[in-house]
Design a protein around this motif. Sequence first.
Motif, PDB file in Angstrom:
ATOM      1  N   VAL A  51      42.574  22.405  69.140  1.00 29.64           N
ATOM      2  CA  VAL A  51      41.583  23.010  68.477  1.00 29.64           C
ATOM      3  C   VAL A  51      40.213  22.141  68.093  1.00 29.64           C
ATOM      4  CG1 VAL A  51      40.942  23.794  66.018  1.00 29.64           C
ATOM      5  CG2 VAL A  51      43.293  23.923  66.787  1.00 29.64           C
ATOM      6  N   LEU A  82      38.681  22.744  72.029  1.00 38.78           N
ATOM      7  CA  LEU A  82      38.249  23.984  72.268  1.00 38.78           C
ATOM      8  C   LEU A  82      37.008  24.153  71.183  1.00 38.78           C
ATOM      9  CD1 LEU A  82      41.307  25.759  72.934  1.00 38.78           C
ATOM     10  CD2 LEU A  82      39.404  25.318  74.346  1.00 38.78           C
ATOM     11  N   PHE A  83      36.851  23.752  70.078  1.00 39.30           N
ATOM     12  CA  PHE A  83      35.798  23.825  69.149  1.00 39.30           C
ATOM     13  C   PHE A  83      34.645  23.041  69.762  1.00 39.30           C
ATOM     14  CE2 PHE A  83      33.273  22.329  65.473  1.00 39.30           C
ATOM     15  CZ  PHE A  83      32.615  23.612  65.197  1.00 39.30           C
ATOM     16  N   GLY A 102      33.254  25.123  72.387  1.00 41.47           N
ATOM     17  CA  GLY A 102      32.457  26.236  72.028  1.00 41.47           C
ATOM     18  C   GLY A 102      30.887  25.694  71.591  1.00 41.47           C
ATOM     19  N   LEU A 139      39.946  32.839  74.920  1.00 44.71           N
ATOM     20  CA  LEU A 139      40.882  32.107  73.970  1.00 44.71           C
ATOM     21  C   LEU A 139      42.145  33.385  73.628  1.00 44.71           C
ATOM     22  CD1 LEU A 139      39.157  29.844  71.747  1.00 44.71           C
ATOM     23  CD2 LEU A 139      40.247  29.425  73.563  1.00 44.71           C
ATOM     24  N   CYS A 142      41.324  29.839  64.040  1.00 44.49           N
ATOM     25  CA  CYS A 142      40.579  28.725  63.543  1.00 44.49           C
ATOM     26  C   CYS A 142      39.341  28.367  64.530  1.00 44.49           C
ATOM     27  CB  CYS A 142      41.315  27.370  63.344  1.00 44.49           C
ATOM     28  SG  CYS A 142      42.695  27.383  61.933  1.00 44.49           S
ATOM     29  N   VAL A 143      39.605  28.481  65.570  1.00 41.29           N
ATOM     30  CA  VAL A 143      38.428  28.145  66.674  1.00 41.29           C
ATOM     31  C   VAL A 143      37.491  29.216  66.693  1.00 41.29           C
ATOM     32  CG1 VAL A 143      37.973  27.912  69.165  1.00 41.29           C
ATOM     33  CG2 VAL A 143      39.738  26.389  68.120  1.00 41.29           C
ATOM     34  N   ILE A 203      33.774  28.897  65.716  1.00 45.08           N
ATOM     35  CA  ILE A 203      32.418  29.052  66.482  1.00 45.08           C
ATOM     36  C   ILE A 203      31.619  30.447  65.979  1.00 45.08           C
ATOM     37  CG2 ILE A 203      32.009  30.237  68.909  1.00 45.08           C
ATOM     38  CD1 ILE A 203      34.461  28.791  69.987  1.00 45.08           C
TER      39      ILE A 203
END
Length: 179
Positions: free
Chosen positions: A4, A7-8, A11, A41, A53-54, A58
Amino acid sequence: MKRVLGLFALGILALAFQGAVASFLPVRFCPDLGFLLVVALGLCWRSAVGGVCVAGAIGYTTDLLSGSLLGQHALLRLAAYAVARFGNRHLNLRGALPQAAFVAALTGANAFAMALLTSFFSPGVEVGMVALRELLPQVVANALFAPLVAFVTARIVVRLGDEDGGQRVLPLAPRGRIA
């Protein structure tokens, strides 16, 4: 949690790169990398909670950077993630052409929803033909870059490791006759 946060961070880098490219090219010719990452995603990540969440983070970061209504992009990114996840389960989106067509349609729907939200919460703002003329290059740019972003995102998700490894669904063949 590692995925998470990773990947955030990806982003945030995508949004920063998009802002840098937008200083050289007109905005309508720049692909919406945050949107494409959220759709990617939805196409490749198994964890629904982590994806939500991501996608929300974003979207909210996009709201903060763009100066739009707070929560507008977050809501639309969550909807795009849900549609991509649903589409991935029910459509064959493994090739470049299906992904490009899917993202083109989703970009148009996203722009329409954004126009509706803006006109609802900001009285006096109307959508005209100028907005539609600006939308076509954005749709084409997103469609062209969608397979590349999906490929890179899938590789990064695999590279960050599988947190759900112990909970994989194992298809078991039934023994004997099925009644």
